[in-house]
Design a protein around this motif. Sequence first.
Motif, PDB file in Angstrom:
ATOM      1  N   LEU A 100      20.378  -7.925  26.392  1.00  0.00           N
ATOM      2  CA  LEU A 100      20.431  -7.502  27.783  1.00  0.00           C
ATOM      3  C   LEU A 100      19.211  -6.662  28.137  1.00  0.00           C
ATOM      4  CD1 LEU A 100      24.201  -6.524  28.121  1.00  0.00           C
ATOM      5  CD2 LEU A 100      23.113  -8.757  28.433  1.00  0.00           C
ATOM      6  N   THR A 101      18.983  -6.521  29.420  1.00  0.00           N
ATOM      7  CA  THR A 101      17.870  -5.715  29.919  1.00  0.00           C
ATOM      8  C   THR A 101      18.387  -4.340  30.323  1.00  0.00           C
ATOM      9  OG1 THR A 101      16.706  -7.672  30.746  1.00  0.00           O
ATOM     10  CG2 THR A 101      16.071  -5.535  31.671  1.00  0.00           C
ATOM     11  N   LEU A 102      17.679  -3.315  29.884  1.00  0.00           N
ATOM     12  CA  LEU A 102      18.008  -1.946  30.288  1.00  0.00           C
ATOM     13  C   LEU A 102      17.429  -1.724  31.683  1.00  0.00           C
ATOM     14  CD1 LEU A 102      19.136   0.842  29.860  1.00  0.00           C
ATOM     15  CD2 LEU A 102      17.127   1.422  28.493  1.00  0.00           C
ATOM     16  N   ALA A 103      18.303  -1.894  32.689  1.00  0.00           N
ATOM     17  CA  ALA A 103      17.852  -1.813  34.072  1.00  0.00           C
ATOM     18  C   ALA A 103      17.611  -0.381  34.519  1.00  0.00           C
ATOM     19  CB  ALA A 103      18.875  -2.477  34.997  1.00  0.00           C
ATOM     20  N   ARG A 104      18.414   0.553  33.973  1.00  0.00           N
ATOM     21  CA  ARG A 104      18.266   1.939  34.392  1.00  0.00           C
ATOM     22  C   ARG A 104      18.701   2.861  33.276  1.00  0.00           C
ATOM     23  NH1 ARG A 104      20.969   4.964  39.694  1.00  0.00           N
ATOM     24  NH2 ARG A 104      19.581   6.783  39.671  1.00  0.00           N
ATOM     25  N   LYS A 105      17.963   3.939  33.077  1.00  0.00           N
ATOM     26  CA  LYS A 105      18.301   4.982  32.117  1.00  0.00           C
ATOM     27  C   LYS A 105      18.189   6.306  32.858  1.00  0.00           C
ATOM     28  CE  LYS A 105      16.801   6.893  27.643  1.00  0.00           C
ATOM     29  NZ  LYS A 105      15.793   6.749  26.547  1.00  0.00           N
TER      30      LYS A 105
ATOM     31  N   LEU B  96      25.955  -1.279  20.207  1.00  0.00           N
ATOM     32  CA  LEU B  96      24.520  -1.383  20.456  1.00  0.00           C
ATOM     33  C   LEU B  96      23.849  -1.621  19.119  1.00  0.00           C
ATOM     34  CD1 LEU B  96      23.630   1.435  23.039  1.00  0.00           C
ATOM     35  CD2 LEU B  96      24.481  -0.889  23.453  1.00  0.00           C
ATOM     36  N   LEU B  97      23.148  -2.745  18.995  1.00  0.00           N
ATOM     37  CA  LEU B  97      22.433  -3.089  17.773  1.00  0.00           C
ATOM     38  C   LEU B  97      21.014  -2.574  17.936  1.00  0.00           C
ATOM     39  CD1 LEU B  97      24.895  -5.099  18.078  1.00  0.00           C
ATOM     40  CD2 LEU B  97      23.639  -6.610  16.565  1.00  0.00           C
ATOM     41  N   LEU B  98      20.787  -1.381  17.441  1.00  0.00           N
ATOM     42  CA  LEU B  98      19.550  -0.657  17.723  1.00  0.00           C
ATOM     43  C   LEU B  98      18.444  -0.938  16.722  1.00  0.00           C
ATOM     44  CD1 LEU B  98      21.285   2.735  18.588  1.00  0.00           C
ATOM     45  CD2 LEU B  98      20.384   1.036  20.200  1.00  0.00           C
ATOM     46  N   GLY B  99      18.779  -1.544  15.599  1.00  0.00           N
ATOM     47  CA  GLY B  99      17.789  -1.841  14.572  1.00  0.00           C
ATOM     48  C   GLY B  99      18.510  -2.169  13.279  1.00  0.00           C
TER      49      GLY B  99
ATOM     50  N   GLU C 164      19.838   9.634  18.942  1.00  0.00           N
ATOM     51  CA  GLU C 164      18.441  10.027  19.130  1.00  0.00           C
ATOM     52  C   GLU C 164      17.562   8.801  19.399  1.00  0.00           C
ATOM     53  OE1 GLU C 164      17.169  12.664  15.954  1.00  0.00           O
ATOM     54  OE2 GLU C 164      17.814  14.337  17.246  1.00  0.00           O
ATOM     55  N   HIS C 165      17.889   7.678  18.761  1.00  0.00           N
ATOM     56  CA  HIS C 165      17.155   6.437  19.034  1.00  0.00           C
ATOM     57  C   HIS C 165      17.339   6.034  20.489  1.00  0.00           C
ATOM     58  CE1 HIS C 165      15.375   2.486  17.941  1.00  0.00           C
ATOM     59  NE2 HIS C 165      16.159   2.056  18.915  1.00  0.00           N
ATOM     60  N   VAL C 166      18.569   6.118  20.988  1.00  0.00           N
ATOM     61  CA  VAL C 166      18.837   5.776  22.378  1.00  0.00           C
ATOM     62  C   VAL C 166      18.043   6.681  23.305  1.00  0.00           C
ATOM     63  CG1 VAL C 166      20.598   5.817  24.183  1.00  0.00           C
ATOM     64  CG2 VAL C 166      21.114   4.780  21.965  1.00  0.00           C
ATOM     65  N   HIS C 167      18.077   7.973  23.056  1.00  0.00           N
ATOM     66  CA  HIS C 167      17.404   8.926  23.943  1.00  0.00           C
ATOM     67  C   HIS C 167      15.888   8.807  23.875  1.00  0.00           C
ATOM     68  CE1 HIS C 167      20.521  11.808  25.549  1.00  0.00           C
ATOM     69  NE2 HIS C 167      21.251  11.054  24.745  1.00  0.00           N
ATOM     70  N   ASP C 168      15.345   8.593  22.686  1.00  0.00           N
ATOM     71  CA  ASP C 168      13.898   8.681  22.504  1.00  0.00           C
ATOM     72  C   ASP C 168      13.169   7.344  22.577  1.00  0.00           C
ATOM     73  OD1 ASP C 168      14.265  11.392  22.136  1.00  0.00           O
ATOM     74  OD2 ASP C 168      14.248  11.269  19.944  1.00  0.00           O
ATOM     75  N   ASN C 169      13.849   6.252  22.252  1.00  0.00           N
ATOM     76  CA  ASN C 169      13.143   4.979  22.085  1.00  0.00           C
ATOM     77  C   ASN C 169      13.498   3.892  23.092  1.00  0.00           C
ATOM     78  OD1 ASN C 169      11.795   5.972  19.770  1.00  0.00           O
ATOM     79  ND2 ASN C 169      13.556   5.461  18.490  1.00  0.00           N
TER      80      ASN C 169
ATOM     81  N   THR D 133      14.661  -4.477  26.095  1.00  0.00           N
ATOM     82  CA  THR D 133      15.791  -5.309  25.695  1.00  0.00           C
ATOM     83  C   THR D 133      16.702  -4.540  24.743  1.00  0.00           C
ATOM     84  OG1 THR D 133      14.532  -7.356  25.950  1.00  0.00           O
ATOM     85  CG2 THR D 133      16.467  -7.442  24.509  1.00  0.00           C
ATOM     86  N   VAL D 134      17.998  -4.638  24.981  1.00  0.00           N
ATOM     87  CA  VAL D 134      18.995  -4.010  24.122  1.00  0.00           C
ATOM     88  C   VAL D 134      19.990  -5.088  23.706  1.00  0.00           C
ATOM     89  CG1 VAL D 134      20.763  -2.247  23.904  1.00  0.00           C
ATOM     90  CG2 VAL D 134      18.749  -1.812  25.335  1.00  0.00           C
ATOM     91  N   ARG D 135      20.178  -5.253  22.422  1.00  0.00           N
ATOM     92  CA  ARG D 135      21.153  -6.238  21.938  1.00  0.00           C
ATOM     93  C   ARG D 135      22.523  -5.580  21.834  1.00  0.00           C
ATOM     94  NH1 ARG D 135      20.411 -11.022  17.648  1.00  0.00           N
ATOM     95  NH2 ARG D 135      19.325 -11.717  19.522  1.00  0.00           N
ATOM     96  N   ILE D 136      23.542  -6.279  22.344  1.00  0.00           N
ATOM     97  CA  ILE D 136      24.904  -5.749  22.292  1.00  0.00           C
ATOM     98  C   ILE D 136      25.823  -6.747  21.600  1.00  0.00           C
ATOM     99  CG2 ILE D 136      24.505  -4.554  24.481  1.00  0.00           C
ATOM    100  CD1 ILE D 136      26.909  -6.599  25.427  1.00  0.00           C
TER     101      ILE D 136
END
Length: 324
Positions: free
Chosen positions: A15-20, A51-54, A88-93, A99-102
């Motif tokens: 998915l696309t991170l449309a807004r943070k 959230l599959l962050l890495g 911290e990955h979510v906040h900083d990266n 793109t964010v995989r869910i």
Amino acid sequence: MPTTTPPHSEAELDLTLARKEQLADGVVRLTLVHPQGEPLPAWRPGAHIDLLLGPGLVRQYSLCGDPDDPSVLQVAVLREPDGRGGSEHVHDNLAEGGTVRIRGPRNHFPLVDAERYLFVAGGIGITPILPMVAEAARRGADWRLVYGGRTRASMAFADRLAGDHPDRVRLCPQDETGLLDLDALLGSPREGTEVYCCGPAPLLDAVERRCAGWPPGTLHVERFAPREDPAPDGTGESFEVELAGSGTILTVPPDRSVLEVLEEAGVPVLSSCREGTCGTCETGVLDGVPEHRDSLLTEEERAAGDVMFVCVSRCASKRLVLDL
């Protein structure tokens, strides 16, 4: 809590991170959309997504948006400096446009039908409660929310909730009002009232103690960290698991989990948290007695013995027959 075994694999979406956006001190909300504008998976209040962050960095976050809006999925994430790196990955990266995989959604914290609801939220535990409040209001149910946090500035959605429902929402910043008065809230069981609680472990433990005298099944909790129950006696033994689909029999030694043994044997079982809190590895039990060590099942569901979470739970009999 679902009583059927989930699929052994789940679809993943990029998915696309449309807004943070910053919601409160240390809390950001992510708004995720499909890159081609397609509808997103359906969900109901209490659901969460992975959230599959890495590699090796998979985290679960409660959905806090509108279940009736299929165009977006929203989660709110508290930065936890002493955590395991996910927040911290979510906040900083993560950045808008990225793109964010869910994976998911799945729901182990569903809102049951009831005459009345008492919602108790602590800190970021407000996230699954937020759509529950909206659903309770939509149903015309009698409900109230008590929401505590360290400070008013740290309490996401506080102004919105208090503004929309001033007669039903009580905000309790700890630096202004002290700890939640759980004795006053829960001291006397109330017929027809379902209690929903999410927040830090000390709050959940305290609520569970005070709801011990309420009717069974009245209290519903969701934990972000595993319950600190001591391991039951006599559980350090090997046992066998039989896979119903193939008849394969595997031995689980004292120092390995069922999940680890299944993975080593090449059996596809979806997993995520590996600590009994997310529900991803829920597996059907066809025979034998599971020894539950998860933080999800109610006492009634544990007694039924027809599902288990293979990342942490073990066997109280000689063999388990799993629906695999």
